[in-house]
Each structure stands twice: as structure tokens, then as C-alpha cells.
Design a protein around this motif. Sequence first.
Motif, PDB file in Angstrom:
ATOM      1  N   VAL A 161       1.035   5.581   1.214  1.00 48.40           N
ATOM      2  CA  VAL A 161       0.636   6.375   2.384  1.00 48.40           C
ATOM      3  C   VAL A 161       1.620   7.521   2.598  1.00 48.40           C
ATOM      4  O   VAL A 161       1.226   8.664   2.853  1.00 48.40           O
ATOM      5  N   ARG A 162       2.909   7.240   2.482  1.00 46.85           N
ATOM      6  CA  ARG A 162       3.919   8.295   2.668  1.00 46.85           C
ATOM      7  C   ARG A 162       3.782   9.375   1.595  1.00 46.85           C
ATOM      8  O   ARG A 162       3.851  10.582   1.898  1.00 46.85           O
TER       9      ARG A 162
ATOM     10  N   LYS B  13     -10.074  11.002   1.760  1.00 46.92           N
ATOM     11  CA  LYS B  13      -8.984  11.479   0.915  1.00 46.92           C
ATOM     12  C   LYS B  13      -8.087  10.348   0.400  1.00 46.92           C
ATOM     13  O   LYS B  13      -7.816  10.242  -0.796  1.00 46.92           O
ATOM     14  N   TYR B  14      -7.628   9.498   1.327  1.00 46.93           N
ATOM     15  CA  TYR B  14      -6.652   8.468   0.943  1.00 46.93           C
ATOM     16  C   TYR B  14      -7.266   7.433   0.004  1.00 46.93           C
ATOM     17  O   TYR B  14      -6.608   6.979  -0.941  1.00 46.93           O
TER      18      TYR B  14
ATOM     19  N   PRO C 152      -2.316  -0.091  -4.590  1.00 50.53           N
ATOM     20  CA  PRO C 152      -2.981  -0.795  -3.480  1.00 50.53           C
ATOM     21  C   PRO C 152      -3.014   0.065  -2.223  1.00 50.53           C
ATOM     22  O   PRO C 152      -2.112   0.864  -1.972  1.00 50.53           O
ATOM     23  N   ALA C 153      -4.068  -0.108  -1.442  1.00 50.89           N
ATOM     24  CA  ALA C 153      -4.266   0.665  -0.219  1.00 50.89           C
ATOM     25  C   ALA C 153      -4.022  -0.211   1.007  1.00 50.89           C
ATOM     26  O   ALA C 153      -4.114  -1.440   0.952  1.00 50.89           O
ATOM     27  N   VAL C 154      -3.710   0.436   2.130  1.00 51.14           N
ATOM     28  CA  VAL C 154      -3.515  -0.252   3.398  1.00 51.14           C
ATOM     29  C   VAL C 154      -4.787  -0.121   4.225  1.00 51.14           C
ATOM     30  O   VAL C 154      -5.724   0.576   3.858  1.00 51.14           O
TER      31      VAL C 154
ATOM     32  N   ARG D 167      -3.029   4.717  10.291  1.00 55.72           N
ATOM     33  CA  ARG D 167      -2.858   5.456  11.550  1.00 55.72           C
ATOM     34  C   ARG D 167      -1.459   5.230  12.130  1.00 55.72           C
ATOM     35  O   ARG D 167      -0.840   6.159  12.671  1.00 55.72           O
ATOM     36  N   GLU D 168      -0.964   4.005  12.025  1.00 54.99           N
ATOM     37  CA  GLU D 168       0.373   3.706  12.552  1.00 54.99           C
ATOM     38  C   GLU D 168       1.446   4.521  11.829  1.00 54.99           C
ATOM     39  O   GLU D 168       2.332   5.109  12.459  1.00 54.99           O
ATOM     40  N   ILE D 169       1.375   4.581  10.501  1.00 49.99           N
ATOM     41  CA  ILE D 169       2.358   5.362   9.729  1.00 49.99           C
ATOM     42  C   ILE D 169       2.206   6.851  10.028  1.00 49.99           C
ATOM     43  O   ILE D 169       3.193   7.578  10.158  1.00 49.99           O
ATOM     44  N   PHE D 170       0.970   7.321  10.140  1.00 48.48           N
ATOM     45  CA  PHE D 170       0.721   8.745  10.416  1.00 48.48           C
ATOM     46  C   PHE D 170       1.328   9.166  11.747  1.00 48.48           C
ATOM     47  O   PHE D 170       1.917  10.249  11.859  1.00 48.48           O
ATOM     48  N   VAL D 171       1.219   8.313  12.766  1.00 44.66           N
ATOM     49  CA  VAL D 171       1.689   8.687  14.104  1.00 44.66           C
ATOM     50  C   VAL D 171       3.185   8.466  14.261  1.00 44.66           C
ATOM     51  O   VAL D 171       3.883   9.286  14.874  1.00 44.66           O
TER      52      VAL D 171
END
Length: 333
Positions: free
Chosen positions: A123-124, A161-162, A172-174, A180-184
Amino acid sequence: MRRRQGEEGKEKKARRRRQGEEGKEKKARRRRQGEEGKEKKARRRRQGEGKEKKARRRQGEGKEKKAMRRQGEEGNEKAMRRQGEGKEKKAMRRQGEEVPKEDGRGKHGNYPHKFQDEAVQSVREFLNAIPKYNSHYSRQQNVNQVYLDCDLTIASLFRDKYSEYCKEKQVPAVSESKFREIFVSEFDIGFKLPKSDTCSQCEGFLIAINNPELCAEDVTEKKQQCELHLKKADRGQNMIASLTALAKEHSKEHHVIAMDMQQTFPTPKLTAGPAFYKRKIWTYNYGIHDCGSNKGYMFLCSEKDGGRGSDEVGSCLLKFLEITNPHRQNVST
């Protein structure tokens, strides 16, 4: 006459017998109906008693289970307290001092649904790779604030996109909530506001291209016209960039300016009720940006002093040249 009277008497007796038999049948029916009603009531009572007994049994079993659970939990808590107190006492005896126990909440390491570190890192990496823009007006106050296109959202990023990014990279995906938690929490990213002053030709080309009634040849022609229009716009932007670089290198010989008339605003700005119905004076602001020195100049005037015609614009340009070239005596158009 006597025969007739005898026959009528016999008929009356037969009628009475019939009526008596019908009355007996009605009474028998009523008795049967009464017995059936009593049987139905008895069945209902039995059913109700059975339901009440079942409900009582369930409640009793539930209470017993709750009580047993409470007893078991209390016993476990007591045992844990005893173990903790015993460990603390032993540690205090060894150290010879009374030291409070360190808080161990959240440190047990038993997280069965925890996401893998590789998935969180994906995600990062994805958020760092997507193109972002800096704000034109608030970049000095918010240095780290970046923006994404106005057509995107957190949900569309995750969905469109992700997911494709994880499939291409085979990582692997979350879940969407974790994304949303990581994005915010870890990124200072916002979304640009929708554009309010777009090019009319570009909008016309997009509408024509997306029109299902047009044939393939017309759509191709519109696409070519749109590409040519965008190339002309890019050429103009590139020319401004090259001239700006030239003005920065030779500031005394070249000037590159960008001019714009701000939207007129009423003066004074009051929120009182009576002022709403009063006629206000209009104020004009003519802005000139010096691309070489990266400075802006604002020329304010009211409708009492002038309008928005060519004479007023020329006066602002002369004033700008007098400010930026104070040593030059003759400045004329």
C-alpha cells in the motif's frame, strides 16, 4: 267431517313429532359443538402450557449457563490475579524494591487476522508511485500537502488501481478499510476540487467523442482535432516556460508577465439585513505576475475611478513598468 278432523289431528301430531325430532337434532348438534369447543380450548391450554414450560426451561438453562460462565470467568480472573501478584511479589523480593508492573495490553502477539508486512508495504509503495500535485495557492503554508485528481476517491483507488497493482506485482493485498486507514494516517494526501473554468473546445470535443450516435469516422476526426488542440496548448505552455527562464537569466533586458482581471466584488462586504438591499460599489482588481522575479502586483480601483476597458488596462501596465523600471525616465506605449 269427523274423518277430516281425524286426518288433520293425525297431521298435527306428525308435525309435532317432526318438530320434536328436529329440536332433538339441534340440541345434539349444539352439544357436539360445545364439546368440540371445549376440546379446542383444552388443546390451546395444553399448547400454551407446553410453550411456557419450554420457555422456562430455556430461561433456566440460559441462567445456569450464564452463571457457570461467570463463575468460570471469575475463577480465571482470580487465578490470573494470583499468578500476577505472585510474580510481582517474587520480582519485588528479588529486586528489593517495589516497581510497578509494565502494561502488557496489546503486546501478547496473538493476532490471528493481522495483515502481512508485505501487504501493508505494498500500500505504501502504491501510494508513493501514483502521480500527485502540489497546491498552487497554499504550498507555502502546507509544504507536504499533495493532491490527487478530482475524479479519484479512496474507494476508486482501492477498487480500480490498487487491485490491479497487486495483481501485476503479485503481492498480497489488504482490505479496503486497512487501505483507507493507511491512506489517512500515514499520508498527507488530498483531492483537488473540480475545475470550474475549463476550455470550451476541450469540453466540446469530449462530448462529441462520447456521443454514441456519431459514426467511427466522425469520432476519429474529433479525436484528431482534440489532439491538435492539446498540442497547441502544450506549445504555448512550453513557450511561456522558455521565456520565463530567459527572463530570469536576463532580468534587465526581458520581461515576461501574466495578466488577469479578478472577478469583481461588491464593496463593502456586510452581512447585515438592510445592507443586502442597498446598492454597493463595484471594486476591480487587475493582477500582473512577473514571471522573471516571481512577484505579483495588484492594481485596485473602484467603478468611481474607472472601468475594465483598454484604457484602464494600459494605465495599469504603465504603472507596472514604472514600478519595475524606476531608473527609466521615458515609459510610453
